[in-house]
Design a protein around this motif. Sequence first.
Motif, PDB file in Angstrom:
ATOM      1  N   LEU A 273       0.952  -1.132  -0.002  1.00 58.10           N
ATOM      2  CA  LEU A 273       0.007   0.071  -0.005  1.00 58.10           C
ATOM      3  C   LEU A 273       0.841   1.278  -0.125  1.00 58.10           C
ATOM      4  O   LEU A 273       0.117   2.211  -0.116  1.00 58.10           O
ATOM      5  CB  LEU A 273      -0.901   0.115   1.083  1.00 58.10           C
ATOM      6  N   ASP A 274       2.215   1.000   0.001  1.00 56.30           N
ATOM      7  CA  ASP A 274       3.081   2.295   0.045  1.00 56.30           C
ATOM      8  C   ASP A 274       2.982   2.926  -1.337  1.00 56.30           C
ATOM      9  O   ASP A 274       3.049   2.289  -2.323  1.00 56.30           O
ATOM     10  CB  ASP A 274       4.302   1.945   0.451  1.00 56.30           C
ATOM     11  N   ILE A 275       3.443   4.275  -1.195  1.00 58.26           N
ATOM     12  CA  ILE A 275       3.569   4.801  -2.545  1.00 58.26           C
ATOM     13  C   ILE A 275       5.124   5.343  -2.593  1.00 58.26           C
ATOM     14  O   ILE A 275       5.685   5.661  -1.660  1.00 58.26           O
ATOM     15  CB  ILE A 275       2.566   6.108  -2.528  1.00 58.26           C
ATOM     16  N   THR A 290      -6.633   4.483   0.259  1.00 57.26           N
ATOM     17  CA  THR A 290      -5.678   5.336   0.557  1.00 57.26           C
ATOM     18  C   THR A 290      -5.596   6.711  -0.151  1.00 57.26           C
ATOM     19  O   THR A 290      -4.588   7.417  -0.047  1.00 57.26           O
ATOM     20  CB  THR A 290      -4.263   4.378   0.261  1.00 57.26           C
TER      21      THR A 290
ATOM     22  N   PRO B 112      -1.471  13.821   4.423  1.00 60.36           N
ATOM     23  CA  PRO B 112      -1.147  12.582   4.633  1.00 60.36           C
ATOM     24  C   PRO B 112      -1.116  11.672   3.547  1.00 60.36           C
ATOM     25  O   PRO B 112      -2.054  11.851   2.627  1.00 60.36           O
ATOM     26  CB  PRO B 112      -2.234  11.996   5.691  1.00 60.36           C
ATOM     27  N   ARG B 113      -0.176  11.002   3.237  1.00 59.03           N
ATOM     28  CA  ARG B 113       0.000   9.989   2.046  1.00 59.03           C
ATOM     29  C   ARG B 113      -0.638   8.520   2.549  1.00 59.03           C
ATOM     30  O   ARG B 113      -0.448   8.344   3.359  1.00 59.03           O
ATOM     31  CB  ARG B 113       1.475  10.167   1.492  1.00 59.03           C
ATOM     32  N   ALA B 114      -0.690   8.062   1.215  1.00 52.81           N
ATOM     33  CA  ALA B 114      -1.064   6.586   1.419  1.00 52.81           C
ATOM     34  C   ALA B 114      -0.417   5.839   2.589  1.00 52.81           C
ATOM     35  O   ALA B 114      -0.857   5.173   3.219  1.00 52.81           O
ATOM     36  CB  ALA B 114      -0.921   5.796   0.130  1.00 52.81           C
ATOM     37  N   SER B 115       0.905   5.888   2.442  1.00 50.28           N
ATOM     38  CA  SER B 115       1.889   5.009   3.251  1.00 50.28           C
ATOM     39  C   SER B 115       1.479   5.501   4.794  1.00 50.28           C
ATOM     40  O   SER B 115       1.737   4.491   5.462  1.00 50.28           O
ATOM     41  CB  SER B 115       3.137   5.219   2.900  1.00 50.28           C
ATOM     42  N   GLU B 117      -1.343   6.481   5.954  1.00 51.65           N
ATOM     43  CA  GLU B 117      -2.620   6.638   6.285  1.00 51.65           C
ATOM     44  C   GLU B 117      -3.201   5.148   6.278  1.00 51.65           C
ATOM     45  O   GLU B 117      -4.248   4.649   6.828  1.00 51.65           O
ATOM     46  CB  GLU B 117      -3.391   7.128   5.405  1.00 51.65           C
ATOM     47  N   ALA B 118      -2.567   4.226   5.713  1.00 53.47           N
ATOM     48  CA  ALA B 118      -2.872   2.824   5.351  1.00 53.47           C
ATOM     49  C   ALA B 118      -3.810   2.188   6.226  1.00 53.47           C
ATOM     50  O   ALA B 118      -4.965   1.520   6.058  1.00 53.47           O
ATOM     51  CB  ALA B 118      -1.852   2.019   4.647  1.00 53.47           C
ATOM     52  N   ARG B 122      -8.005   8.375   8.708  1.00 52.20           N
ATOM     53  CA  ARG B 122      -7.708   9.268   7.619  1.00 52.20           C
ATOM     54  C   ARG B 122      -8.022  10.675   8.053  1.00 52.20           C
ATOM     55  O   ARG B 122      -9.220  11.065   7.911  1.00 52.20           O
ATOM     56  CB  ARG B 122      -8.020   8.938   6.376  1.00 52.20           C
ATOM     57  N   ARG B 124      -8.861  14.445   7.088  1.00 48.44           N
ATOM     58  CA  ARG B 124      -9.535  14.900   5.813  1.00 48.44           C
ATOM     59  C   ARG B 124      -8.605  16.053   5.366  1.00 48.44           C
ATOM     60  O   ARG B 124      -8.506  17.218   6.021  1.00 48.44           O
ATOM     61  CB  ARG B 124     -10.805  15.317   6.090  1.00 48.44           C
TER      62      ARG B 124
END
Lengths: 421, 302
Positions: A273-275, A290, B112-115, B117-118, B122, B124
């Motif tokens: 799931l990392d970017i 995500t 926040p980025r995906a890594s 937040e996964a 989350r 907003r």
Amino acid sequence: MSTEHDHDDGDAGRTGTFGDYGGQYVPEALMPALQELEDAYERYVLENEDGFMDEFRERMHDFGGRPTPLQRADRLSDRYDREVYLKREDLLHGGAHKLNNALGQVLLAKYMGKERIIAETGAGQHGTATAMAAAHLDMPCEIYMGRTDVNRQRPNVYRMRMNGAEVNPVEAGSATLKEAINETMRDWATTVERTHYVIGSVVGPHPFPQMVRDFQAVIGDEIREQIREKAGRLPDSVVACAGGGSNTMGTFHAFVPDEDVDLVAVEAGGSSLDIDESEGLAPNSATLSTGTDGVLHGAMTKLLQSGDGQIMESHSVSAGLDYAGVGPELSHLVETGRVTPANVDDEAALNGFHRLSRLEGIIPALESSHALGYLEESADELGDLVVVNVSGRGDKDLETVLEETEKRDLEAAPDVEVFDG
Amino acid sequence: MSEYDSEVEAAIRENHPALITYITAGDPSLADTKDYVEALDRGGSDLIELGLPFSEPIAEGRTIQDAINRALAAGTTPEGFFELVDDLETEAPLLVMTYYNMILQYGDSEAPRASEEASGQRPRAKPDVRPFVERAAEAGLSGIIVPDLPAEEAEPLRRACDDNGLDLVFIIAPTTEGERLDRIMSHVSGFAYVQARLGTTGARENVSGATHESLERLSEYDVPKAVGFGVSKGDHAAEIVEAGADGVIVGSALVDIVASSDTPEAAVDRLEAKARELKRGARSGAETVTIDPEDAPEPEQP
């Protein structure tokens, strides 16, 4: 200060929004065409003018093979100790739910007096469905497909050409779905006066997300009726995979008002799931889980993007889920809590693929296999009566599955090394 | 200050017929872009558009797509872009041309980025156009052009531009007609960007018939009109100005020069010469309309 402007009351001047999502972020040249399409959608689809919807349903029955069955999965039901039903969209003509939308839009284009059909395709499923629909309705058709996808989805390229469609390889960028959409939009901006763009999912500018959903909503409408007949009540939960989200919205739409029915959208968790921002790469396409809000391909929605706003290259073992955006209505339904986003990784999807093949005699598409992977991981959370949408069949994926299975030690897989022997 | 509402409008009205030039920032590097912009300024550009690269340029033809890819590969970022503009001192006012998502995401680098937040809650982060517009104003930009933002979706950006004294330039397509045309023309800010033909950007051999039809259709509106999409030669500029345009916009032909020159120095010389050719062409077109013996066209250079 801004009193001179037309619409100070928020969204009054905007159309086709789902909460904060949706809209029409397209070049000016396309705006009149979107208005024309919106008008045609309202008249023919919503109001059944000239019997449009009657003709659509009849063709979906005779040509498409609707309704598709809702089947009790006996061995999965035993395995998970609950009632599991499968909606068999894999049995629709073409082998996936894609025809519902493609036939609807090509027919609408015909009613609108358009002379030419264009479409993008990733794995080739939407392209083949559009090519079939165009052949069936005698319309010239051109499909844009990334060069990478052309090379790895040869059988679908041949199918499109067999049906008389021209396939235009797109060389830009990573040469996959995102680039194919860009190029189709460029064609449309050039030929808009006589051409209709058949978008393949519930994405893009209004009215596409709403219109594509309405053409796909037959899936959920049928499930509702069939499950009442077979189980005597509505399900506790409905599970569908989500890339752009057309099978997802098609399956969920009828159930949105039924607050007791849980709706789970299963995305591709890919390998991680990392970017990796420096490489512009997201090794997944878990946009709902995500992503962050932004504008891509005509709509405000959730996206896989860098902090600067550059769109990431997504990845999934399933080409049909491999997209950095998602339909705006799904973003909205997730934001409001009506739809639960989930994701499973490549490995869980591959296990889901093998499990259904062995236990039920159904080879599912790798896209649908994500929903089945989720069922394995989270059956306990889904209640006593579960419906899973099998959005397509997996014949197209056999080579990928063999290749990916050989690399891994999958619990549900047969010994693929002896397959060639 | 001039009698006009904005620097952009003044640049067109006072230098009639105006030359508007475009290049992609960061192609092949931001340092080169600085030299190229100065060359275009010396060559007689009255306004200069700087493209801030976005990964999905749906309105661009192949030439500018390739330039954008080169700029992104070179690591061009919005902040680097603004630092370039901070450093530029040109006579011509500068505009930024970019896609809406770049404007929405700017200043949101803390998002926040995906890594991160996964697995968690989350937070907003709603995208907002204001940080970009404020930074653009601070850098000295005079206006913004957004090819994927039609008037119907432009309200938040228009307000932010109004508040910061920037023009938000709208594109008029060959398909823009009737009520929509009226509404867009009544809100023109800076100038009306008249798209010469359906399709994407890119140098062409001829001025399209659609250009003449569009200018005819727009003749009743008293706003500055500049024509772009496909303009590549002095002769085109002349024909377009003769047909009633107040300015011409040239992009792909200049990006071609950047891409095809052996050295940055050669590109600088050729850009300056090309700007002169185009400006001369535009002037000669204006003379066919209003004879001005003081300002005869110079002979065309080979």
